[in-house]
Design a protein around this motif. Structure first.
Motif, short mmCIF file in Angstrom:
data_model
loop_
_atom_site.label_atom_id
_atom_site.label_comp_id
_atom_site.label_asym_id
_atom_site.label_seq_id
_atom_site.Cartn_x
_atom_site.Cartn_y
_atom_site.Cartn_z
N GLY A 1 0.82 -1.21 0.00
CA GLY A 1 0.00 0.00 0.00
C GLY A 1 0.84 1.25 0.00
N TRP A 2 0.17 2.37 0.20
CA TRP A 2 0.81 3.68 0.20
C TRP A 2 0.64 4.27 1.59
CZ3 TRP A 2 3.53 6.60 -3.38
CH2 TRP A 2 3.69 7.95 -3.09
N SER A 3 1.75 4.37 2.33
CA SER A 3 1.69 4.82 3.70
C SER A 3 1.58 6.33 3.78
CB SER A 3 2.95 4.36 4.45
OG SER A 3 2.99 4.93 5.74
N SER A 4 0.87 6.80 4.79
CA SER A 4 0.73 8.24 5.01
C SER A 4 2.06 8.92 5.25
CB SER A 4 -0.21 8.50 6.19
OG SER A 4 0.28 7.88 7.38
N GLU A 5 3.06 8.18 5.67
CA GLU A 5 4.39 8.76 5.87
C GLU A 5 5.00 9.27 4.57
OE1 GLU A 5 6.33 5.98 9.23
OE2 GLU A 5 5.19 4.92 7.68
N ARG A 6 4.47 8.80 3.43
CA ARG A 6 4.99 9.21 2.14
C ARG A 6 4.24 10.42 1.58
NH1 ARG A 6 5.16 3.90 -1.51
NH2 ARG A 6 6.30 5.32 -2.87
N HIS A 7 3.21 10.86 2.27
CA HIS A 7 2.46 12.02 1.80
C HIS A 7 3.32 13.27 1.87
CE1 HIS A 7 -1.97 10.70 1.73
NE2 HIS A 7 -1.23 9.61 1.74
N CYS A 8 3.38 13.98 0.76
CA CYS A 8 4.15 15.21 0.72
C CYS A 8 3.38 16.37 1.36
CB CYS A 8 4.50 15.57 -0.73
SG CYS A 8 5.54 14.35 -1.55
N GLN A 9 2.06 16.29 1.31
CA GLN A 9 1.23 17.36 1.84
C GLN A 9 0.12 16.77 2.69
OE1 GLN A 9 -0.13 19.31 -1.74
NE2 GLN A 9 1.66 20.66 -1.82
N ASP A 10 -0.46 17.61 3.53
CA ASP A 10 -1.63 17.18 4.28
C ASP A 10 -2.79 16.93 3.30
OD1 ASP A 10 -0.19 17.53 6.58
OD2 ASP A 10 -0.99 19.54 6.99
N MET A 11 -3.73 16.09 3.72
CA MET A 11 -4.88 15.80 2.88
C MET A 11 -5.96 16.86 3.09
SD MET A 11 -7.35 12.43 2.70
CE MET A 11 -6.07 11.37 2.04
N PRO A 12 -6.33 17.61 2.03
CA PRO A 12 -7.32 18.68 2.20
C PRO A 12 -8.75 18.15 2.23
CG PRO A 12 -6.61 18.59 -0.08
CD PRO A 12 -5.80 17.56 0.65
N ILE A 13 -9.55 18.76 3.07
CA ILE A 13 -11.01 18.56 3.08
C ILE A 13 -11.61 19.87 2.60
CG2 ILE A 13 -13.04 18.02 4.47
CD1 ILE A 13 -11.16 16.58 6.41
N MET A 14 -12.34 19.83 1.47
CA MET A 14 -12.75 21.05 0.79
C MET A 14 -14.26 21.09 0.56
SD MET A 14 -9.70 21.15 -2.06
CE MET A 14 -9.81 19.38 -2.38
N SER A 15 -14.77 22.30 0.41
CA SER A 15 -16.14 22.47 -0.06
C SER A 15 -16.18 22.17 -1.55
CB SER A 15 -16.62 23.90 0.22
OG SER A 15 -15.80 24.83 -0.49
N TRP A 16 -17.37 22.02 -2.09
CA TRP A 16 -17.51 21.59 -3.48
C TRP A 16 -16.80 22.52 -4.46
CZ3 TRP A 16 -19.77 24.56 -7.27
CH2 TRP A 16 -20.46 25.69 -6.85
N ASP A 17 -16.66 23.82 -4.10
CA ASP A 17 -16.03 24.78 -5.00
C ASP A 17 -14.54 24.95 -4.73
OD1 ASP A 17 -16.41 25.96 -2.56
OD2 ASP A 17 -17.37 27.78 -3.33
N GLY A 18 -13.96 24.04 -3.92
CA GLY A 18 -12.51 24.04 -3.73
C GLY A 18 -12.00 24.85 -2.57
N LYS A 19 -12.88 25.41 -1.72
CA LYS A 19 -12.42 26.17 -0.56
C LYS A 19 -11.96 25.20 0.53
CE LYS A 19 -15.54 30.03 -1.48
NZ LYS A 19 -16.75 30.77 -1.01
N LEU A 20 -10.78 25.44 1.05
CA LEU A 20 -10.22 24.56 2.09
C LEU A 20 -10.97 24.74 3.40
CD1 LEU A 20 -7.95 22.54 2.89
CD2 LEU A 20 -6.63 24.55 3.63
#
Length: 392
Positions: free
Chosen positions: A70-89
């Motif tokens: 699998g792909w471990s979270s330790e390899r993530h370069c950035q935090d995972m964004p949670i966004m509104s439908w129009d892309g607002k963080l």
């Protein structure tokens, strides 16, 4: 303590993981799976820290193989964004620090790869025997004294010291253990797929918007899996040809922020699966005599918290450890008491979040987005503290 044999009904992730866990503890098992093969099991699984720790408890070697595939979270370069439908963080998930904070990483893995790892694991020599039967549909089970028996549709019979129902949302064993408790439709359909990683937010992302939710998680250097949950009448989406399902999803949400449309467009129809989403009211009992439930058979749950497979793996680690330490009746009593308290709480919370997350009311949607934003700087949200901090 005398050696025991466990009959497992269902050869999915929970059933095979239990067979591996029991063999690691010197307990033999026999697995009965009604399908001849597993075909397209669809998309992937986000193993959160509680699930990864459960895998490690089941078998350290299994934990190593899951990390390698699998792909471990330790390899993530950035935090995972949670966004509104129009892309607002709205909020970012700080996934790279999960091992330090919660004792294990988050791992994105294809469901088919996890199932393959488990299927290969049960075939290896070990401390006890594991036998797997395909095209073996269990239609009845019962207790007689210190033994439990299953009857198959072809007339065969198998006996052991207990029978574990790991046979999913439409469980045959659930009716025998808990009575007529039918799955309830949650009001939305799950469309799942595998795609190329988009140019933006390639590690993964989450969108929330009117009438639905979209989640994507990387499982390799080049690909990710995704799940869209869409409000719909029951049975309406599963009846659609996959080409139409993909086109209809783009029609509904194509004007959402660009990573979503790019992700859906790059998904081949053969990599898509569409199913309606169900859960169950909390069961009054998880076992009767020497019949016991595990995973979706005991606590089907919607996908909004990403805990279906993780909760099943928690069940496996708990049940296997208890059976290795106690006589069967005592093990089942403790398993039912401890696991039902945790699982029922999470199912109820998932149902509440699903209602809020799938609202079409603009005012309620703004309240939902504000609640997500309010958690931006909080260290111990429900998801983190109650879910990830669990130790099997």
């Amino acid at each position: 303590m005398k050696s025991i044999k466990v009959i497992i009904v269902g050869g999915g992730i929970g059933g095979l993981a239990l067979a591996v866990a029991l063999r690691e503890r010197g307990i033999s098992s026999e697995v009965f799976e009604r399908a001849g093969d597993f075909g397209n099991t669809g998309s992937g699984i986000e193993l959160t820290p509680n699930g990864v720790k459960s895998v490690d408890c089941i078998s350290p070697r299994l934990g190593e193989e899951v990390r390698a595939s699998g792909w471990s979270s330790e390899r993530h370069c950035q935090d995972m964004p949670i966004m509104s439908w129009d892309g607002k963080l709205l909020k970012s998930r700080e996934v790279a620090n999960f091992p330090a904070k919660w004792g294990a990483p988050m791992i994105g893995i294809r469901r088919a790869d996890l199932h393959r790892i488990l299927a290969e694991a049960v075939q290896r020599p070990g401390r006890a025997e594991v036998t797997v039967h395909h095209r073996a549909k269990v239609c009845e089970a019962y207790n007689t004294g210190d033994t439990a028996t299953v009857l198959l549709s072809d007339g065969r019979k198998a006996t052991g010291d207990l029978v574990v129902g790991a046979d999913g949302v439409r469980s045959t064993l659930r009716t025998l253990v808990a009575g007529d408790v039918q799955p309830r439709y949650l009001g939305f359909t799950s469309i799942r797929g595998i795609s190329k990683r988009p140019a933006q937010h390639g590690d993964g992302f989450v969108f929330v918007g009117p009438g639905g939710h979209f989640f994507a998680e990387a499982f390799s250097d080049t690909r990710l899996f995704w799940t869209a949950t869409v409000n719909a009448p029951e049975h309406s989406w599963p009846r659609k040809p996959m080409e139409q399902a993909r086109a209809d999803l783009l029609r509904l949400w194509g004007d959402w922020s660009p990573p979503l449309a790019e992700t859906v467009e790059s998904c081949a129809v053969e990599d898509m699966v569409v199913t309606d989403v169900h859960d169950c009211p909390p069961l009054k009992r998880w076992h009767t005599g020497r019949l016991v439930l595990l995973g979706d058979a005991a606590h089907p749950i919607g996908p909004v918290l990403g805990q279906g497979a993780n909760m099943a793996l928690e069940d496996v680690a708990s049940l296997a450890s208890l059976l290795a330490e106690h006589h069967v009746p005592a093990a089942l009593r403790q398993y039912g008491r401890v696991r039902s308290q945790r699982a029922n709480k999470i199912v109820q919370h998932s149902r509440l979040i699903a209602r809020l997350g799938h609202t079409t009311n603009p005012l309620v949607g703004r309240v939902r987005d504000a609640l997500i934003k309010s958690m931006k700087r909080r260290e111990d949200t429900y998801r983190d503290k109650e879910l990830f901090n669990y130790n099997p």
